[in-house]
Design a protein around this motif. Sequence first.
Motif, mmCIF file in Angstrom:
data_model
loop_
_atom_site.group_PDB
_atom_site.id
_atom_site.type_symbol
_atom_site.label_atom_id
_atom_site.label_comp_id
_atom_site.label_asym_id
_atom_site.label_seq_id
_atom_site.Cartn_x
_atom_site.Cartn_y
_atom_site.Cartn_z
ATOM 1 N N ALA A 114 -13.269 -4.503 -13.981
ATOM 2 C CA ALA A 114 -12.097 -4.758 -14.822
ATOM 3 C C ALA A 114 -10.858 -4.381 -14.022
ATOM 4 N N ILE A 115 -9.794 -5.143 -14.221
ATOM 5 C CA ILE A 115 -8.587 -4.941 -13.424
ATOM 6 C C ILE A 115 -7.361 -4.873 -14.315
ATOM 7 N N ASP A 116 -6.377 -4.109 -13.878
ATOM 8 C CA ASP A 116 -5.078 -4.118 -14.535
ATOM 9 C C ASP A 116 -4.015 -3.808 -13.496
ATOM 10 N N CYS A 117 -2.903 -4.516 -13.582
ATOM 11 C CA CYS A 117 -1.814 -4.336 -12.617
ATOM 12 C C CYS A 117 -0.526 -3.972 -13.343
ATOM 13 N N GLU A 118 0.305 -3.216 -12.662
ATOM 14 C CA GLU A 118 1.646 -2.913 -13.159
ATOM 15 C C GLU A 118 2.645 -3.575 -12.228
ATOM 16 N N GLY A 126 16.346 -8.853 -11.200
ATOM 17 C CA GLY A 126 15.017 -8.259 -11.349
ATOM 18 C C GLY A 126 14.090 -9.078 -12.222
ATOM 19 N N ARG A 127 14.302 -10.383 -12.251
ATOM 20 C CA ARG A 127 13.502 -11.239 -13.129
ATOM 21 C C ARG A 127 12.139 -11.599 -12.549
ATOM 22 N N LEU A 128 11.989 -11.472 -11.241
ATOM 23 C CA LEU A 128 10.679 -11.752 -10.641
ATOM 24 C C LEU A 128 9.765 -10.541 -10.825
ATOM 25 N N SER A 129 8.526 -10.818 -11.140
ATOM 26 C CA SER A 129 7.552 -9.729 -11.297
ATOM 27 C C SER A 129 6.690 -9.627 -10.054
ATOM 28 N N GLU A 130 6.682 -8.458 -9.437
ATOM 29 C CA GLU A 130 5.849 -8.249 -8.246
ATOM 30 C C GLU A 130 4.958 -7.029 -8.444
ATOM 31 N N LEU A 131 3.815 -7.076 -7.806
ATOM 32 C CA LEU A 131 2.820 -6.026 -7.936
ATOM 33 C C LEU A 131 3.321 -4.685 -7.407
ATOM 34 N N ALA A 132 3.126 -3.623 -8.191
ATOM 35 C CA ALA A 132 3.523 -2.283 -7.755
ATOM 36 C C ALA A 132 2.382 -1.278 -7.890
ATOM 37 N N ARG A 133 1.367 -1.632 -8.667
ATOM 38 C CA ARG A 133 0.184 -0.775 -8.775
ATOM 39 C C ARG A 133 -0.982 -1.627 -9.258
ATOM 40 N N CYS A 134 -2.151 -1.353 -8.715
ATOM 41 C CA CYS A 134 -3.341 -2.083 -9.137
ATOM 42 C C CYS A 134 -4.501 -1.102 -9.279
ATOM 43 N N SER A 135 -5.198 -1.226 -10.407
ATOM 44 C CA SER A 135 -6.363 -0.378 -10.657
ATOM 45 C C SER A 135 -7.559 -1.255 -10.991
ATOM 46 N N VAL A 136 -8.697 -0.902 -10.416
ATOM 47 C CA VAL A 136 -9.939 -1.630 -10.672
ATOM 48 C C VAL A 136 -11.009 -0.605 -11.042
ATOM 49 N N TYR A 145 -10.722 1.517 -7.440
ATOM 50 C CA TYR A 145 -9.495 1.220 -6.676
ATOM 51 C C TYR A 145 -8.297 1.568 -7.545
ATOM 52 N N ASP A 146 -7.331 2.270 -6.954
ATOM 53 C CA ASP A 146 -6.102 2.601 -7.669
ATOM 54 C C ASP A 146 -5.040 2.977 -6.642
ATOM 55 N N LYS A 147 -4.146 2.041 -6.364
ATOM 56 C CA LYS A 147 -3.122 2.288 -5.347
ATOM 57 C C LYS A 147 -1.777 1.723 -5.792
ATOM 58 N N TYR A 148 -0.722 2.390 -5.312
ATOM 59 C CA TYR A 148 0.628 1.877 -5.513
ATOM 60 C C TYR A 148 0.925 0.899 -4.386
ATOM 61 N N VAL A 149 1.629 -0.163 -4.743
ATOM 62 C CA VAL A 149 1.842 -1.269 -3.804
ATOM 63 C C VAL A 149 3.337 -1.529 -3.635
ATOM 64 N N LEU A 150 3.755 -1.659 -2.383
ATOM 65 C CA LEU A 150 5.167 -1.939 -2.081
ATOM 66 C C LEU A 150 5.407 -3.442 -2.135
ATOM 67 N N PRO A 151 6.251 -3.907 -3.051
ATOM 68 C CA PRO A 151 6.519 -5.348 -3.163
ATOM 69 C C PRO A 151 7.142 -5.911 -1.887
ATOM 70 N N ALA A 173 3.396 4.055 -1.032
ATOM 71 C CA ALA A 173 2.786 2.772 -1.394
ATOM 72 C C ALA A 173 2.410 1.991 -0.141
ATOM 73 N N ILE A 174 1.375 1.162 -0.264
ATOM 74 C CA ILE A 174 0.950 0.347 0.866
ATOM 75 C C ILE A 174 1.554 -1.049 0.735
ATOM 76 N N PRO A 175 1.772 -1.755 1.843
ATOM 77 C CA PRO A 175 2.356 -3.100 1.795
ATOM 78 C C PRO A 175 1.515 -4.057 0.946
ATOM 79 N N PHE A 176 2.177 -5.024 0.346
ATOM 80 C CA PHE A 176 1.498 -5.963 -0.541
ATOM 81 C C PHE A 176 0.336 -6.671 0.150
ATOM 82 N N LYS A 177 0.547 -7.169 1.363
ATOM 83 C CA LYS A 177 -0.501 -7.933 2.047
ATOM 84 C C LYS A 177 -1.752 -7.089 2.260
#
Length: 316
Positions: A114-118, A126-136, A145-151, A173-177
């Motif tokens: 199961a996954i959820d992202c913030e 600030g209308r674009l939504s980019e990944l900043a955290r992902c948990s699995v 998996y649970d890490k903060y992500v740099l957009p 945070a780690i880079p998005f790629k």
Amino acid sequence: KSRSKKKSRKHQRFMERRAVLEQKGLLSPHGCLGTQTPEVGLEAHTTLTKANGTTAPCCHKVPKPKRIVSSSLSPSASPDSIARHHSVLLSQGNGSSKRVQTSSLVLHPGKYVAIDCEMVGTGPQGRLSELARCSVVNYEGDVIYDKYVLPELPIVDYRTRWSGITRQHMKNAIPFKAAQAEILKILKDKIVVGHAIHNDFQALKYFHPKDRTRDTSQSRVLKKRAGLPGRANVSLKNLARHLLHKKIQVGCKGHSSVEDAQTAMELYRLVEEQWEKELAHSLPPRPPSPITDPTADSSQYLDDQYWPTDLMASSL
């Protein structure tokens, strides 16, 4: 025609390599690839040679791999095969819970995550939504998996009230790629559970096969059980309150992606039997693809990955 020619060339290459093994004394003339992989066969041959100096084939000495699933599923069955096999079992007989558990939960809980992202806001206003955290989380709800992500774009709005993300979180945070590569590796060949999961996939810039996706926001079984209209837009918070009798997403510090992922998995498991049964009836009315046992089918060993480099070179 092109397919048959390709298959013919593949079979010819297989026969040539098989002949090489027979010449080297690593395979009996009758062949034994159906009971072991070449790697296992080579190891067994080496052991016998050390013990008694012979090079007799030893196919019957090598124990067969343990079967970890039912007689009609192979240990390496793809999620597509598993899902369809699950569906066939559910659509047959009386649909007893015991049968369902045997065909799904006991056999491959590792196939479910199961996954959820913030997300945070980037771009104009600030209308674009980019990944900043992902948990699995896995089938049991344990975090894998649970890490903060740099957009990729500068953050304009942290949306802390909902995302729980602050400037402090972005320091480590780690880079998005990099995060994308790690997450997609986890999701590969999995059945993925989530709530309004298309938003998570969009943030990951990824598309997951529909038949391997379980969206709790779209489940009619969950809505019916919660006493809600089938077409109603229902939040994860309300589903958790109605069906799991627990409160989530409370307070002003934002959501927890770990808690949301765990809740989505709990909801899925609550109605898994009914959900999969409904899914079985919605599948196209065609027979399942053949599910073969690799311990009884040598065709898989046509692939180069199963052949030692030195044998490949000598056979070409």
